[in-house]
Design a protein around this motif. Structure first.
Motif, PDB file in Angstrom:
ATOM      1  N   GLY A  40       0.778  -1.226   0.000  1.00 45.08           N
ATOM      2  CA  GLY A  40       0.000   0.000   0.000  1.00 45.08           C
ATOM      3  C   GLY A  40       0.813   1.280   0.000  1.00 45.08           C
ATOM      4  N   GLN A  41       2.127   1.166  -0.041  1.00 45.06           N
ATOM      5  CA  GLN A  41       2.982   2.359   0.035  1.00 45.06           C
ATOM      6  C   GLN A  41       3.737   2.625  -1.253  1.00 45.06           C
ATOM      7  OE1 GLN A  41       2.971   4.553   2.627  1.00 45.06           O
ATOM      8  NE2 GLN A  41       1.283   3.231   3.256  1.00 45.06           N
ATOM      9  N   GLY A  42       3.586   1.776  -2.219  1.00 49.85           N
ATOM     10  CA  GLY A  42       4.299   2.010  -3.465  1.00 49.85           C
ATOM     11  C   GLY A  42       5.787   1.828  -3.293  1.00 49.85           C
ATOM     12  N   LEU A  43       6.538   2.461  -4.172  1.00 53.74           N
ATOM     13  CA  LEU A  43       7.994   2.358  -4.143  1.00 53.74           C
ATOM     14  C   LEU A  43       8.573   3.596  -3.464  1.00 53.74           C
ATOM     15  CD1 LEU A  43       7.255   0.370  -6.528  1.00 53.74           C
ATOM     16  CD2 LEU A  43       9.545   0.822  -7.358  1.00 53.74           C
ATOM     17  N   GLU A  44       9.311   3.360  -2.421  1.00 52.21           N
ATOM     18  CA  GLU A  44       9.922   4.439  -1.660  1.00 52.21           C
ATOM     19  C   GLU A  44      11.412   4.483  -2.004  1.00 52.21           C
ATOM     20  OE1 GLU A  44       9.822   3.599   2.467  1.00 52.21           O
ATOM     21  OE2 GLU A  44      10.751   5.476   3.076  1.00 52.21           O
ATOM     22  N   PHE A  45      11.866   5.614  -2.511  1.00 54.20           N
ATOM     23  CA  PHE A  45      13.269   5.779  -2.860  1.00 54.20           C
ATOM     24  C   PHE A  45      14.138   5.731  -1.609  1.00 54.20           C
ATOM     25  CE2 PHE A  45      17.068   7.256  -4.747  1.00 54.20           C
ATOM     26  CZ  PHE A  45      17.559   8.285  -3.976  1.00 54.20           C
ATOM     27  N   LEU A  46      15.232   4.998  -1.687  1.00 49.13           N
ATOM     28  CA  LEU A  46      16.155   4.912  -0.559  1.00 49.13           C
ATOM     29  C   LEU A  46      17.474   5.606  -0.858  1.00 49.13           C
ATOM     30  CD1 LEU A  46      15.590   1.199   0.546  1.00 49.13           C
ATOM     31  CD2 LEU A  46      14.597   3.272   1.534  1.00 49.13           C
ATOM     32  N   SER A  87      10.004  -4.611   7.489  1.00 48.12           N
ATOM     33  CA  SER A  87       9.515  -5.680   6.617  1.00 48.12           C
ATOM     34  C   SER A  87       8.968  -5.079   5.328  1.00 48.12           C
ATOM     35  CB  SER A  87       8.431  -6.496   7.318  1.00 48.12           C
ATOM     36  OG  SER A  87       8.952  -7.153   8.457  1.00 48.12           O
ATOM     37  N   ALA A  88       9.480  -5.532   4.211  1.00 53.23           N
ATOM     38  CA  ALA A  88       9.107  -4.976   2.904  1.00 53.23           C
ATOM     39  C   ALA A  88       9.855  -5.759   1.837  1.00 53.23           C
ATOM     40  CB  ALA A  88       9.478  -3.495   2.819  1.00 53.23           C
ATOM     41  N   VAL A  89       9.590  -5.406   0.597  1.00 48.72           N
ATOM     42  CA  VAL A  89      10.399  -5.900  -0.515  1.00 48.72           C
ATOM     43  C   VAL A  89      11.381  -4.796  -0.891  1.00 48.72           C
ATOM     44  CG1 VAL A  89      10.416  -6.694  -2.902  1.00 48.72           C
ATOM     45  CG2 VAL A  89       8.560  -7.392  -1.369  1.00 48.72           C
ATOM     46  N   TYR A  90      12.646  -5.139  -0.919  1.00 53.96           N
ATOM     47  CA  TYR A  90      13.691  -4.177  -1.259  1.00 53.96           C
ATOM     48  C   TYR A  90      14.102  -4.421  -2.706  1.00 53.96           C
ATOM     49  CZ  TYR A  90      13.683  -2.833   3.571  1.00 53.96           C
ATOM     50  OH  TYR A  90      13.274  -2.364   4.792  1.00 53.96           O
ATOM     51  N   LEU A  91      13.916  -3.401  -3.512  1.00 54.16           N
ATOM     52  CA  LEU A  91      14.170  -3.499  -4.950  1.00 54.16           C
ATOM     53  C   LEU A  91      15.421  -2.735  -5.325  1.00 54.16           C
ATOM     54  CD1 LEU A  91      10.541  -2.886  -6.243  1.00 54.16           C
ATOM     55  CD2 LEU A  91      11.778  -5.032  -6.333  1.00 54.16           C
TER      56      LEU A  91
ATOM     57  N   CYS B  91       3.129   4.965 -11.725  1.00 51.78           N
ATOM     58  CA  CYS B  91       3.522   6.189 -12.386  1.00 51.78           C
ATOM     59  C   CYS B  91       4.726   6.756 -11.644  1.00 51.78           C
ATOM     60  CB  CYS B  91       2.356   7.176 -12.338  1.00 51.78           C
ATOM     61  SG  CYS B  91       2.649   8.744 -13.160  1.00 51.78           S
ATOM     62  N   ALA B  92       5.657   7.353 -12.370  1.00 56.16           N
ATOM     63  CA  ALA B  92       6.851   7.899 -11.733  1.00 56.16           C
ATOM     64  C   ALA B  92       7.199   9.237 -12.354  1.00 56.16           C
ATOM     65  CB  ALA B  92       8.026   6.937 -11.851  1.00 56.16           C
ATOM     66  N   VAL B  93       7.793  10.093 -11.558  1.00 53.75           N
ATOM     67  CA  VAL B  93       8.180  11.420 -12.031  1.00 53.75           C
ATOM     68  C   VAL B  93       9.626  11.679 -11.665  1.00 53.75           C
ATOM     69  CG1 VAL B  93       7.337  12.524  -9.912  1.00 53.75           C
ATOM     70  CG2 VAL B  93       7.572  13.872 -11.982  1.00 53.75           C
ATOM     71  N   GLY B  99      18.785  12.410  -9.991  1.00 52.35           N
ATOM     72  CA  GLY B  99      18.899  11.080 -10.551  1.00 52.35           C
ATOM     73  C   GLY B  99      17.744  10.158 -10.241  1.00 52.35           C
ATOM     74  N   ASN B 100      17.185  10.282  -9.059  1.00 48.55           N
ATOM     75  CA  ASN B 100      16.195   9.284  -8.679  1.00 48.55           C
ATOM     76  C   ASN B 100      14.821   9.606  -9.241  1.00 48.55           C
ATOM     77  OD1 ASN B 100      16.320  11.502  -6.616  1.00 48.55           O
ATOM     78  ND2 ASN B 100      14.459  10.483  -5.947  1.00 48.55           N
ATOM     79  N   LEU B 101      14.009   8.585  -9.356  1.00 53.91           N
ATOM     80  CA  LEU B 101      12.616   8.723  -9.740  1.00 53.91           C
ATOM     81  C   LEU B 101      11.749   8.609  -8.489  1.00 53.91           C
ATOM     82  CD1 LEU B 101      12.193   6.558 -12.959  1.00 53.91           C
ATOM     83  CD2 LEU B 101      12.704   8.991 -12.766  1.00 53.91           C
ATOM     84  N   ILE B 102      10.663   9.387  -8.477  1.00 53.11           N
ATOM     85  CA  ILE B 102       9.687   9.292  -7.405  1.00 53.11           C
ATOM     86  C   ILE B 102       8.476   8.551  -7.947  1.00 53.11           C
ATOM     87  CG2 ILE B 102       8.245  10.543  -5.763  1.00 53.11           C
ATOM     88  CD1 ILE B 102      11.268  10.800  -5.288  1.00 53.11           C
TER      89      ILE B 102
END
Lengths: 116, 113
Positions: A40-46, A87-91, B91-93, B99-102
């Motif tokens: 439910g949180q989508g992809l969070e940039f690390l 706990s999550a999937v790390y991509l 969707c990403a921006v 460099g990174n995508l959100i």
């Protein structure tokens, strides 16, 4: 050719333990990214590595998280003193060019981390 | 800082029906916009991207997206959905010199026969 490889594919650890997640990018790709995908949180940039430049660590959620990239290739994401909310999937993803806009991100299948 | 919103968490459509997945972004200038798809058990795959020029972009698997600056939107469309399109769509921006995508939180698409 070979894609982005991540290991392990699954990791179960006890709360408080340290874990290391590995990413092998596509050969020749200079940019490497770590994202976290929670339900439910989508992809969070690390964190983002580009060549020999200092990494962009702006997405790391706490000082328990760190990452390194040795020799401009393999990267390791380390989580110290794991918590259940980790706990999550790390991509991991890599791309060829300096800018992701000129070259798409190639994602690995991720490491599913479960902290008990 | 840029951000992206996908208002729909889950959408169900019938096979053969048309599809539109919504994406709204926040960025002060013209952003770089992307749609990625994550099929069950698969890694994320790029469907299409927009940098500049023609606001209607074509992607793989019969998908297209239209950039509308006035609405800060980049909605994904497909005229006729196939059962194999069931997946999660992100969707990403991005922004110049960043460099990174959100990514947005994703929209899960279910396809009913």
């Amino acid at each position: 050719g070979a894609g982005v490889s991540q290991s392990p594919s699954n990791k179960v650890t006890e709360k408080g333990k340290d874990v290391e997640l590995r990413c092998d990018p596509i050969s020749g790709h200079t940019a490497l990214y770590w994202y976290r995908q929670s339900l439910g949180q989508g992809l969070e940039f690390l964190i983002y590595f580009q060549g020999n430049s200092a990494p962009d660590k702006s997405g790391l959620p706490s000082d328990r998280f760190s990452a390194e990239r040795t020799g401009g290739s393999v990267s390791t994401l380390t989580i110290q003193r794991t918590q259940q909310e980790d706990s999550a999937v790390y991509l991991c993803a890599s791309s060829l060019a300096r800018s992701s806009y000129n070259s798409p991100l190639h994602f690995g299948n991720g490491t599913r981390l479960t902290v008990t | 800082a840029q951000s992206v919103t996908q208002p729909d968490i889950h959408i169900t459509v019938s096979e053969g029906a048309s599809l539109e997945l919504r994406c709204n972004y926040s960025y002060g200038a013209t952003p770089y916009l992307f749609w990625y798809v994550q099929s069950p058990g698969q890694g994320l795959q790029l469907l299409l991207k927009y940098f500049s020029g023609d606001t209607l972009v074509q992607g793989i698997k019969g998908f297209e997206a239209e950039f509308k600056r006035s609405q800060s939107s980049f909605n994904l469309r497909k005229p006729s959905v196939h059962w194999s399109d069931a997946a999660e769509y992100f969707c990403a921006v991005g922004a110049p010199r960043v460099g990174n995508l959100i990514f947005g939180k994703g929209t899960k698409l279910s396809v009913k026969p």
